[in-house]
Write a protein that holds these residues in place. Structure first.
Motif, short mmCIF file in Angstrom:
data_model
loop_
_atom_site.label_atom_id
_atom_site.label_comp_id
_atom_site.label_asym_id
_atom_site.label_seq_id
_atom_site.Cartn_x
_atom_site.Cartn_y
_atom_site.Cartn_z
N THR A 256 18.31 50.70 45.81
CA THR A 256 19.56 50.91 46.57
C THR A 256 19.34 50.80 48.07
O THR A 256 20.30 50.76 48.83
N ARG A 258 18.31 53.03 49.98
CA ARG A 258 18.68 54.27 50.65
C ARG A 258 17.42 55.06 51.01
O ARG A 258 16.62 55.42 50.14
N THR A 296 26.86 46.49 51.51
CA THR A 296 27.79 46.99 50.49
C THR A 296 27.64 48.50 50.32
O THR A 296 28.63 49.24 50.26
N ASN A 297 26.38 48.95 50.25
CA ASN A 297 26.14 50.38 50.02
C ASN A 297 26.53 51.23 51.22
O ASN A 297 27.09 52.33 51.05
N ARG A 300 30.29 51.63 51.17
CA ARG A 300 30.75 52.55 50.13
C ARG A 300 30.49 54.01 50.51
O ARG A 300 31.34 54.88 50.29
N ARG A 314 29.03 54.56 43.43
CA ARG A 314 27.96 53.81 42.78
C ARG A 314 27.38 52.82 43.77
O ARG A 314 28.11 52.09 44.43
N LEU A 315 26.07 52.80 43.89
CA LEU A 315 25.42 51.92 44.85
C LEU A 315 24.82 50.71 44.15
O LEU A 315 24.30 50.81 43.03
N GLU A 316 24.93 49.58 44.82
CA GLU A 316 24.31 48.36 44.31
C GLU A 316 22.79 48.47 44.39
O GLU A 316 22.24 49.22 45.20
N ARG A 317 22.10 47.70 43.54
CA ARG A 317 20.65 47.72 43.51
C ARG A 317 20.13 46.31 43.77
O ARG A 317 20.63 45.34 43.21
#
Length: 387
Positions: A256, A258, A296-297, A300, A314-317
């Motif tokens: 992600t 993060r 994207t993340n 969001r 929900r986070l993209e991977r």
């Protein structure tokens, strides 16, 4: 609310351009970069032979960003918990979300004498230094040692050897590439390594593989299990470490991207583990693709923070899809496109297309056209037979 992007390389610029379109208008977007320009680093080696081309790969951020505020400053430290960045001269910048895309710094592996005597190919100013030093070698003869047989080292050695040939100095100037692995570029499949090895040999580059540099003096590099290699110029391409603002570390981040509740990290500044659990090599291709996931993340998480309630977004991977590889070797190139290995004119065509495609993708259309025109002009000049 303020989102700050630290660094404007492949990853940082990619995130910034996407967030300009996706963040709400009342969210401030700021890009902090030491140079205030985006450098297309995979073409940086071209400036050794063609200094005029540097103008097309050094893009002021004001030309490729529209909405973001640009802050030209060096990032000295980051505190994501407090949301504070320490900048040049002790100034501070507060932020609600930080995106760390500071890239990497040259890694010398604790070899302080190598750091003292070698010039890394890392920034545009390094290109000028390498070219100026090489002019003295061309005039007097001698040897250039390039430490590190990864893509940067291969491309640097290839440009130097090609410039020596153009100056009719191949008999008096030696270019030696030193790599501790048993083949170059290390970590690649045998077919690609064989093709690169052939291209380096044809270019006149001496390859010393299975040779570990252990130190340097002002005229020689010392190696494990061998005699010192004398040099008149020493260029370093031995790898990268994390940026100074992270004390040289590259923190591990999941797919992600993060880094923490208020931060994301990607590109060379992070050790990214993709959705399949694979550690991702720090390449331009990976950084460019990670930028889409990170943007994207971030959008969001910002949206959720502005309108709290419900589940966490929900986070993209990120999943690393190695689409191919490309490396220049002087006038030659080697590319892997899918299962196919290309060299010579087809690989050069891929090289030009990739460079122009990237410039176009970031809005530098005129520079993309100039890049193609330069490539055609150089190819035509090589095809001219002296009378």
């Amino acid at each position: 609310m303020r989102v700050a992007i630290f660094g404007a390389g492949y990853a940082g610029l990619g995130v910034a351009r996407r967030l300009e379109r996706s963040l709400p208008d009342d969210v401030e977007l700021i890009v902090v970069d030491e140079s205030g320009e985006h450098v297309v680093r995979h073409l940086l080696h071209r400036g050794i032979r063609y200094p005029d081309e540097l103008a097309h790969i050094r893009l002021p951020l004001g030309l490729v960003l529209e909405r973001a505020t640009i802050r030209e400053a060096r990032v000295e430290a980051l505190d994501h918990t407090a949301g504070v960045a320490t900048l040049t001269d002790g100034e501070t910048l507060s932020y609600d979300f930080g995106v760390v895309t500071l890239g990497g710094d040259p890694e010398f592996f604790g070899l302080e004498d190598v750091a003292e005597y070698a010039t890394p190919l890392h920034r545009p100013a390094d290109v000028d230094t390498i070219r100026d030093d090489f002019e003295a070698v061309l005039a007097d003869g001698g040897r250039v040692v390039v430490g590190g047989g990864g893509l940067t080292g291969i491309q640097t050695a290839g440009e130097l050897a090609a410039l020596a040939r153009e100056r009719d100095a191949s008999e008096t100037v030696a270019v030696t590439l030193v790599e501790q692995a048993d083949a170059v570029p290390p970590g690649f499949d045998d077919r690609l390594q064989d093709a690169v090895g052939d291209a380096l040999e044809s270019a006149g580059v001496e390859c010393h593989t299975s040779t570990t540099i252990t130190g340097a003096t002002d005229d020689a590099v010392t190696v494990a299990d061998g005699d010192p290699i004398r040099y008149d110029q020493f260029v370093w391409a031995g790898g990268i470490r994390g940026p100074a603002a992270q004390d040289g570390d590259r923190p591990t981040v999941p797919a992600t991207l993060r880094l923490g509740p208020n931060a994301f990290a990607l590109g060379d500044a992070a050790d990214v583990v993709d959705a399949d659990g694979t550690r991702v090599p720090p390449t331009a291709h990976a950084a460019i693709r990670q930028a889409g996931v990170a943007a994207t993340n971030v959008a969001r998480v910002v949206e959720h923070r502005l309108a709290p309630g419900g589940f966490e977004p929900r986070l993209e991977r990120y999943n690393d899809d190695e689409m191919g590889w490309l490396v220049s070797v002087g006038d030659d190139a080697v590319a892997r496109v899918g299962p196919t290995i290309l060299s010579g004119a087809p690989a050069n065509a891929v090289k030009t297309t990739v460079g122009a495609g990237y410039l176009t993708s970031i809005g530098a259309v005129e520079d993309a056209v100039a890049h193609v025109q330069d490539a055609v002009a150089h190819e035509s000049a090589r095809d001219v037979t002296p009378q």
